[in-house]
Scaffold this motif. Structure first.
Motif, PDB file in Angstrom:
ATOM      1  N   HIS A   1      67.490  14.509  -0.638  1.00 24.48           N
ATOM      2  CA  HIS A   1      66.583  14.652   0.496  1.00 24.48           C
ATOM      3  C   HIS A   1      65.191  14.214   0.089  1.00 24.48           C
ATOM      4  CE1 HIS A   1      65.220  16.146   4.356  1.00 24.48           C
ATOM      5  NE2 HIS A   1      64.153  16.605   3.729  1.00 24.48           N
ATOM      6  N   CYS A   2      64.507  13.496   0.993  1.00 27.80           N
ATOM      7  CA  CYS A   2      63.132  13.101   0.706  1.00 27.80           C
ATOM      8  C   CYS A   2      62.199  13.951   1.554  1.00 27.80           C
ATOM      9  CB  CYS A   2      62.911  11.624   1.011  1.00 27.80           C
ATOM     10  SG  CYS A   2      61.161  11.193   0.914  1.00 27.80           S
ATOM     11  N   PHE A   3      61.282  14.648   0.878  1.00 29.64           N
ATOM     12  CA  PHE A   3      60.342  15.491   1.605  1.00 29.64           C
ATOM     13  C   PHE A   3      59.182  14.670   2.160  1.00 29.64           C
ATOM     14  CE2 PHE A   3      62.719  18.505  -0.844  1.00 29.64           C
ATOM     15  CZ  PHE A   3      62.879  19.555   0.049  1.00 29.64           C
ATOM     16  N   GLY A   4      59.141  13.378   1.783  1.00 26.09           N
ATOM     17  CA  GLY A   4      58.089  12.513   2.316  1.00 26.09           C
ATOM     18  C   GLY A   4      58.468  11.955   3.672  1.00 26.09           C
ATOM     19  N   CYS A   5      59.625  11.282   3.737  1.00 20.22           N
ATOM     20  CA  CYS A   5      59.978  10.599   4.983  1.00 20.22           C
ATOM     21  C   CYS A   5      61.089  11.314   5.737  1.00 20.22           C
ATOM     22  CB  CYS A   5      60.372   9.146   4.705  1.00 20.22           C
ATOM     23  SG  CYS A   5      61.832   8.958   3.672  1.00 20.22           S
ATOM     24  N   GLY A   6      61.658  12.366   5.144  1.00 19.75           N
ATOM     25  CA  GLY A   6      62.656  13.141   5.871  1.00 19.75           C
ATOM     26  C   GLY A   6      64.055  12.566   5.811  1.00 19.75           C
TER      27      GLY A   6
ATOM     28  N   LEU B   1      61.111   8.866  -7.210  1.00 23.05           N
ATOM     29  CA  LEU B   1      60.345   8.216  -6.147  1.00 23.05           C
ATOM     30  C   LEU B   1      61.312   7.740  -5.071  1.00 23.05           C
ATOM     31  CD1 LEU B   1      57.814   6.099  -8.222  1.00 23.05           C
ATOM     32  CD2 LEU B   1      57.324   8.158  -6.895  1.00 23.05           C
ATOM     33  N   CYS B   2      61.022   8.075  -3.831  1.00 25.29           N
ATOM     34  CA  CYS B   2      61.902   7.704  -2.724  1.00 25.29           C
ATOM     35  C   CYS B   2      61.833   6.195  -2.489  1.00 25.29           C
ATOM     36  CB  CYS B   2      61.482   8.451  -1.464  1.00 25.29           C
ATOM     37  SG  CYS B   2      62.340   7.884  -0.002  1.00 25.29           S
ATOM     38  N   PRO B   3      62.993   5.508  -2.447  1.00 27.73           N
ATOM     39  CA  PRO B   3      62.969   4.062  -2.227  1.00 27.73           C
ATOM     40  C   PRO B   3      62.794   3.689  -0.750  1.00 27.73           C
ATOM     41  CG  PRO B   3      65.222   4.796  -2.556  1.00 27.73           C
ATOM     42  CD  PRO B   3      64.351   6.024  -2.661  1.00 27.73           C
ATOM     43  N   PHE B   4      62.755   4.683   0.134  1.00 28.71           N
ATOM     44  CA  PHE B   4      62.751   4.376   1.569  1.00 28.71           C
ATOM     45  C   PHE B   4      61.387   4.523   2.217  1.00 28.71           C
ATOM     46  CE2 PHE B   4      67.060   6.152   0.631  1.00 28.71           C
ATOM     47  CZ  PHE B   4      67.641   4.904   0.483  1.00 28.71           C
ATOM     48  N   HIS B   5      60.389   4.932   1.464  1.00 29.76           N
ATOM     49  CA  HIS B   5      59.029   4.881   1.998  1.00 29.76           C
ATOM     50  C   HIS B   5      58.094   4.648   0.819  1.00 29.76           C
ATOM     51  CE1 HIS B   5      58.664   9.144   0.686  1.00 29.76           C
ATOM     52  NE2 HIS B   5      57.364   8.952   0.782  1.00 29.76           N
ATOM     53  N   GLY B   6      56.849   4.312   1.073  1.00 35.86           N
ATOM     54  CA  GLY B   6      55.907   4.058  -0.003  1.00 35.86           C
ATOM     55  C   GLY B   6      55.584   5.359  -0.718  1.00 35.86           C
TER      56      GLY B   6
HETATM   57 ZN    ZN Z   1      61.166   9.013   1.527  1.00 43.47          ZN
END
Ligand code: ZN
Length: 605
Positions: free
Chosen positions: A63-68, A42-47
């Motif tokens: 790399h986070c595919f959610g927030c880039g 789980l990315c710590p930089f977005h919900g």
């Molecule tokens: Zn993210």
């Protein structure tokens, strides 16, 4: 940043990067589970609710595919812990036992650095002295004040390192003297004050509860003191010193940072006790400026930590004025804060103690955009009964609206204000020289034309080139030789291309994590990790073949461009009836067409 933050040599940065395991560094913060060749979490930089953070151990990237967001080990630590690049390198060097060389300093820098170190040691000694005094019999009244009047438990008092400066002119002076600290040094630290008449000096803080103030790196750099009893001034802060820059410091920031990032919210209050009471109730994302209005450097510090900034101020006139003063500088930083003005006579400390954490959280839910609150104030204070009064209101509100960077936001508020004044929005807009809302017309004042964005396909093409170069060193070699890395027109892509070439010239492998070493801008790390994450998984050697294809395509694109130019010139020659020019251009066109034909891959037309 002090002079001790010298530049770390690149080979050392590399050593740290190779010593640090990306899976471990990210895994400390996020639970990672294997997914094919990568790890997911789980990315710590977005919900994030569906694991969109991918760690690639081979490439040393995440790399986070959610927030880039994305990058290498350093980028992760920078973002997660709010550190600068050199700080992140130092932190990982410490964790992984890599010894960094002492930075090369000039003799003057060295003296300055040593002086700062001495000042820091004096501050530490003073901090310990004040804490001891709070625990000693002399601190009985201060202890009672903290527990009975402020409702702070001894644990909280200790956690925030609170202390007590005895009601004496020379308690600290004698204590430091006994430890061999020169008075001159203690004066430079802001702890002692020279006497007006005659020689000598005396304690700055007397009969006060002491709040240690830390800089962004968590080092004790100053104190604030609250008088015990009825003396003046009620609050006394240490002066500016080589260690203490008031306008860039926020009380409690080093402790609050992690919580700000976790909650994506930063609370700004006005007083030390406000911070401590709120933090003790679980609102640990709370900070306060140094007894002054919020400053631009402080806003910059905060906006890197959370996207929601809430000012929690007293509901009295002073609180309103403070909130209003902070609006323009927030807007200038591109931050649009919310404000919670507490009921008359309440400060965050008393409000939180009366209503509890839940009551305060509920009130925070009612916080309004500061912009809305300030415009409302301007409307309420102005004279809406005469045309001249309305005009003055519009002028004053216009000063605020013009600072808003988002045209959607400013146009909406402009409409609201026009409605409130019974004016047409176009009239208000014209008065302010702003574009009329909804009209789509150009603004009354000339503005620089926006630079045309390059065609998307062009950018995609350049990104494919970089993606291929980052995939395998042989591919980067081919692309560099063919000149495809030399002239990328967009600055961010060009910076990455230069870093790839630099790594090649240094004889290194220009893989994503290695290339990031040449770049300190986290945005570029994000770009690289995005490109790397989207690259196909070429078998060994295939990326180089793909690179040769790209080079051939590149040559064809250039030829195609030249052919188009010639067609245009031919048209012009036709119109001008210039037969000689025409013949010359036709010959050139024939030549280019032949080149284009021979450059096509065999077997295709
Ligand atoms: Zn993210």
């Amino acid at each position: 940043m002090g002079v001790s933050e010298g530049r770390i040599p690149e080979h050392k940065v590399d050593e740290v990067r190779l010593a640090a395991s990306i899976a471990e560094v990210v895994g400390r913060r996020v639970k990672l589970t294997p997914a094919g060749k990568s790890l997911k979490g789980l990315c710590p930089f977005h919900g994030d609710s569906d694991p969109s953070l991918v760690v690639n151990r081979e490439r040393g990237t995440w790399h986070c595919f959610g927030c880039g967001e994305g990058g290498n080990v350093f980028t992760f630590v920078m973002k997660d812990e709010g550190l600068s690049f050199p700080e992140a390198v130092k932190e990982l060097a410490r964790r992984y036992g890599v010894r960094l060389p002492k930075p090369q300093l000039t003799p003057a820098q060295k003296r300055q650095d040593e002086h700062r170190q001495r000042l820091l040691r004096v501050m530490e000694m003073a901090g310990i002295f004040f804490s001891e005094q709070l625990a000693a019999p002399a601190g009985a009244a201060a202890r009672r004040y903290l527990t009975e009047q402020r409702g702070l438990s001894p644990q909280v008092t200790a956690e925030f390192g609170l202390g007590y400066a005895p009601d004496s002119w020379e308690a600290l002076r004698r204590h430091l003297g006994g430890k061999g600290v020169p008075e001159e040094l203690a004066m430079q630290a802001g702890l002692l004050v020279p006497r007006d008449k005659g020689d000598g000096c005396y304690d700055r803080f007397r009969g006060r509860v002491m709040f240690p103030i830390a800089d962004a790196a968590g080092r004790l750099v100053s104190f604030g003191g609250r008088v015990l009893g009825g003396g003046e001034p009620k609050y006394l802060n240490g002066p500016e010193t080589p260690l203490f820059n008031k306008s860039a410091t926020l009380y409690n920031l080093p402790r609050a940072r992690r919580h700000m990032r976790a909650k994506d919210r930063a609370l700004v209050v006005e007083g030390y006790f406000d911070v401590i009471t709120l933090a003790a109730m679980g609102l640990e994302e709370t900070v306060a400026p140094m007894g002054t209005a919020l400053t631009s450097p402080q806003v910059r510090r905060l906006k890197g930590q959370a996207s929601n900034l809430v000012l929690v101020f007293d509901g009295d006139d002073a609180g309103r004025r403070a909130a209003r003063r902070s609006l323009p500088l927030c807007l200038a930083e591109g931050v649009s804060p919310a404000v919670l003005l507490l009921p008359q006579g309440q400060d965050p400390d008393s409000f939180a103690r009366a209503r509890g954490a839940e009551g305060l959280e509920e009130a925070l839910g009612q916080a309004r955009p500061l912009l809305e609150a300030v415009l409302g104030q301007i409307m309420a204070e102005g004279d809406r009964s005469t045309p001249e009064g309305k005009s003055r209101i519009v002028a004053e509100a216009g000063g605020v609206l013009k600072a808003v960077k988002d045209p959607v936001v400013s146009s909406e508020y402009l409409k609201q204000m026009a409605r409130g004044l019974g004016l047409a929005p176009e009239v208000v807009a014209a008065r302010l020289g702003l574009p009329a809302p909804g009209s789509g017309r150009a603004p009354a004042r000339p503005r620089p034309a926006p630079r045309p964005a390059p065609a998307n396909s062009e950018r995609q093409w350049q990104e494919v080139i970089l993606q291929t170069a980052l995939a395998q060193p042989e591919a980067a070699q081919v692309l560099a030789q063919e000149g495809l890395l030399a002239e990328l027109p967009q600055e961010d892509l060009a910076a990455v291309a230069r870093a790839i070439c630099a790594e090649l010239e240094a004889g290194g492998r220009p893989d994503p994590a290695g290339v990031m070493n040449h770049l300190e801008d986290p945005a570029l790390h994000g770009l690289i990790s995005r490109l790397a994450a989207a690259a196909p998984n070429w078998p060994a050697g295939e990326a180089a073949a793909h690179a040769r294809d790209l080079a051939a395509q590149h040559r064809r694109r250039l030829l195609g461009q030249q052919l188009k130019d010639i067609s245009r010139e031919l048209d012009r020659a036709d119109q001008a009836g210039d037969a000689a020019q025409r013949a010359q251009l036709q010959a050139r066109r024939h030549e280019l067409r032949e080149q284009l034909k021979s450059s096509l891959p065999q077997g295709k037309d």
